[in-house]
Design an enzyme around this catalytic site. Structure first.
Site, short mmCIF file in Angstrom:
data_model
loop_
_atom_site.label_atom_id
_atom_site.label_comp_id
_atom_site.label_asym_id
_atom_site.label_seq_id
_atom_site.Cartn_x
_atom_site.Cartn_y
_atom_site.Cartn_z
CG ASN A 1 35.84 45.15 35.47
OD1 ASN A 1 36.15 43.97 35.59
ND2 ASN A 1 36.69 46.12 35.79
CG HIS B 1 40.16 42.93 32.69
ND1 HIS B 1 39.06 42.29 33.21
CD2 HIS B 1 40.31 44.07 33.42
CE1 HIS B 1 38.56 43.01 34.20
NE2 HIS B 1 39.30 44.10 34.35
CB CYS C 1 40.91 42.81 37.00
SG CYS C 1 39.60 43.82 37.72
#
Length: 325
Positions: free
Chosen positions: A282, A252, A115
């Site tokens: 996500n 994020h 990520c």
């Protein structure tokens, strides 16, 4: 004193056509719309077709970013793709994107920091561009996280989606102050001792399989808020800016509770925080440029604004970057 900085001159994104809602997931796993929203803030995610590899998503985001920057494939001399879900073990997805884009011979490689990959990739591209080794860099975050899901694990399969986003970075002349357009400061971190908190249980050198994503969610959450806040503070210090000066915080998009927790810890006004997690879920390394593109297109983020981005992912990796758009 005049300095060369890497400036974000174009932003683009792409989402696969198929939308998977929370209601859709209730048909395949023991969960509910209310449970997912309460714990994550997610309402839906996008899912790539079986015949739609990561490079296809990356290509479309790259084309849109180039168009936004007024550039063509012929101008591109550096491509960095941040991805956890490459088309193949090798060649790099960046090389495949270069071929599909029709870009000339140049530098192309992938970055794997899960990520945090897009923040890591930005820092690398900044090194090339600001030092005169690249004139037109494509930094792409592209992920098909649904390929890694165990669809019987309700604690993880509801969290992730597919998508891609891209920045074009070009050299720009500044005065060496925080008022310059361009990248101003980074802070990157990794703590490999905590890699067992978030990982995929497969790989070519271990099981010979792709594997599935595994996560100790509560532990990741606890580390996320503290670690991300520290990296943001460090990046702002390198950039020479104070947190209240930040115009937009583009985190994020992992979990709305983490986003809120970090914002509260730093004392950020909620109106300055860009959140797209409800619609995208996500998307790992793709989440920052996806969210940035949304906020540019709806008129919130404008040229000259001071932007701070951050991410945390498997590794554990985390980091932040401050730049003036």
């Amino acid at each position: 004193m005049s300095v060369i900085r890497s400036v974000v001159t174009g932003v683009g994104s792409f989402l696969p056509e198929q939308v998977v809602t929370n209601a859709d997931l209730t048909k395949i796993v023991d969960t509910s719309d209310e449970w997912i929203i309460e714990r994550t803030g997610i309402r839906q995610r996008h899912k790539a077709r079986d015949d739609e590899p990561t490079s296809d998503l990356a290509l479309k985001a790259a084309e849109r970013a180039l168009a936004d920057a007024g550039k063509t494939a012929a101008d591109v001399d550096l491509i960095i793709v941040a991805t956890t879900t490459p088309d193949q073990t090798f060649p790099a997805t960046a090389a495949i994107v270069q071929r599909k884009l029709g870009a000339p011979v140049g530098i192309a490689f992938d970055v794997q920091a899960v990520c945090s990959g897009f923040v890591y990739a930005m820092s690398i591209a900044d090194g090339f561009v600001a030092r005169g080794q690249a004139k037109c860099a494509l930094v792409i975050g592209a992920e098909e996280m649904t390929r890694l899901m165990d669809w019987t694990d309700r604690t993880t399969c509801v969290l992730f989606g597919d998508g891609a986003g891209a920045f074009v970075l070009e050299p720009g002349e500044g005065q060496g102050t925080k008022d310059d357009r361009g990248v101003l400061g980074f802070a990157l971190r990794c703590e490999g001792a905590k890699s067992d908190m978030l990982y995929v249980d497969g790989g070519p050198a271990t099981t010979g399989t792709v594997g599935h994503l595994r996560m100790l969610g509560n532990q990741v959450f606890r580390h996320a808020v503290v670690n991300i806040a520290e990296a943001i503070t460090a990046a702002a210090e390198v950039a020479g800016v104070d947190i209240p000066e930040i115009d937009w915080f583009v985190p994020h998009q992992a979990n709305q509770r983490i986003i809120k927790g970090v914002g509260d810890r730093l004392g950020l006004d909620e109106d300055k925080v860009i959140s797209t997690v409800a619609m995208h879920a996500n998307t790992s390394a793709a989440s920052i440029p996806l969210a940035m593109d949304v906020a540019i297109k709806d008129g919130r983020i404008k040229k000259g604004d001071l932007v701070l981005v951050e991410a945390m992912g498997g590794g554990l990796t985390w980091g932040a970057c401050a730049f003036r758009f």
